[in-house]
Design a protein around this motif. Structure first.
Motif, PDB file in Angstrom:
ATOM      1  N   SER A 110      54.947   8.597  76.201  1.00 30.25           N
ATOM      2  CA  SER A 110      56.216   8.119  75.636  1.00 30.25           C
ATOM      3  C   SER A 110      56.066   7.591  74.220  1.00 30.25           C
ATOM      4  O   SER A 110      57.064   7.435  73.499  1.00 30.25           O
ATOM      5  N   VAL A 115      56.699  13.107  71.529  1.00 32.55           N
ATOM      6  CA  VAL A 115      57.825  12.637  72.338  1.00 32.55           C
ATOM      7  C   VAL A 115      58.753  11.751  71.519  1.00 32.55           C
ATOM      8  O   VAL A 115      59.984  11.839  71.661  1.00 32.55           O
ATOM      9  N   ILE A 165      64.118  16.835  77.213  1.00 35.71           N
ATOM     10  CA  ILE A 165      62.780  16.719  76.627  1.00 35.71           C
ATOM     11  C   ILE A 165      61.888  17.858  77.114  1.00 35.71           C
ATOM     12  O   ILE A 165      61.146  18.467  76.334  1.00 35.71           O
ATOM     13  N   ARG A 169      60.255  20.628  74.667  1.00 38.55           N
ATOM     14  CA  ARG A 169      58.812  20.593  74.478  1.00 38.55           C
ATOM     15  C   ARG A 169      58.266  22.010  74.506  1.00 38.55           C
ATOM     16  O   ARG A 169      58.346  22.723  75.491  1.00 38.55           O
TER      17      ARG A 169
END
Length: 318
Positions: A110, A115, A165, A169
């Protein structure tokens, strides 16, 4: 307990939470300077509050800091700053307390630059739910209380955040062997400084990308999206020249380091970090290169470096 003693005790209670609050704010904002401002604003609210009526100071402070960060993310200034393409997360040297907690893979991920960049694609509330849940393990009931939403809404925001996310990614996450990562970075640096373009290309994934803040000299980020272009830029960027030394102000050393848990090389002049290049590595190849040299983005990293005992530099005199 007299008022002076009470104030001292309450200040101590706040200071005991400062690192955790700063870590939360950094994950939400991606900027150490903004995170420090948010924590200081929370301290002022803490001083002004009727503290005897605050039953759980940690929960109260978490709510205050989270909402201060959300106000910042929603502000017109922040939207302009982040939408013109001139924004990158502020890098932090491993060991910086602002990076904690880091006990689990989710907590470490995180705070990675990858990220933190992807979090920009989320709404402010999605970002807050994701960080509170993934990095700090708050329950949905606790998150609902912090954000003044329902538990069901918290669950929905987390689901959307995780999905967005994951979809954004480009490469799977996962731990990279430290020795292998360092070897890849050293090979990249050797190839770049010697001008071996073919070797640079071979070290990159087929869909590799590179991003640079142009040392703060450009209003937008510089982006490169093919291995050949990245290799050409790396070869040109890492080649030492008198003009570059004049611009930097001397002859720097190049060190290996970990930045936000990611392999990196730092260009250091005296005790000042004047450039950081980070590498995301997947399956033994470099997937993303980030070049950060704007002084404002390197201020806290430099401060941490001055307290750090560095290894022997990869290049003593660049």
């Amino acid at each position: 307990m007299d008022s002076t003693a009470t104030d001292s005790f309450d200040t101590s209670r706040f200071e005991a939470s400062r690192n955790r609050l700063a870590s939360l704010a950094y994950r939400l904002l991606g900027s150490a300077a903004d995170a420090e401002d948010a924590v200081q604003d929370a301290f002022l609210q803490w001083q002004a509050a009727d503290r005897q009526r605050i039953k759980v100071p940690e929960a109260w402070l978490t709510k205050v800091v989270t909402n201060l960060c959300l106000d910042r993310l929603r502000s017109a200034h922040a939207r302009r700053e982040r939408t013109v393409g001139a924004w990158l997360p502020e890098p932090l040297l491993d060991g910086d307390p602002m990076l904690g907690p880091a006990d689990t893979f989710e907590q470490r991920e995180s705070v990675s630059l990858a990220v933190l960049t992807l979090l920009e694609r989320l709404s402010a509330v999605e970002r807050a739910v994701y960080v509170l849940r993934e990095a700090f393990s708050y329950s949905h009931a606790e998150i609902a209380e912090i954000l003044d939403i329902t538990e069901s809404a918290s669950q929905q925001h987390l689901h959307r955040a995780r999905r967005r996310i994951t979809a954004a990614r480009r490469h799977g996450g996962g731990a990279v062997d430290p020795a292998s990562a360092r070897g890849i970075v050293e090979e990249f640096l050797a190839a770049a400084t010697s001008g071996r373009t073919e070797r640079l290309v071979a070290l990159l994934t087929d869909d590799a990308t590179a991003i640079s803040d142009g040392a703060g000299l450009t209003e937008t980020l510089l982006q490169y999206d093919t291995p050949q272009r990245i290799a050409a830029v790396a070869r040109a960027g890492f080649k030492p020249t008198p003009a570059k030394r004049r611009f930097i102000g001397g002859t720097p050393a190049v060190h290996y380091a970990l930045v936000n848990g990611t392999p990196a090389v730092l260009v250091v002049l005296g005790d000042q970090v004047v450039g950081a290049v980070t590498f995301d590595i997947t399956n033994g190849k470099i997937a993303t290169v980030r070049g950060i040299a704007a002084p404002a983005r390197l201020a806290r990293l430099t401060e941490a470096w001055r307290q750090h005992e560095p290894d022997t530099p990869l290049i003593p005199q660049w």
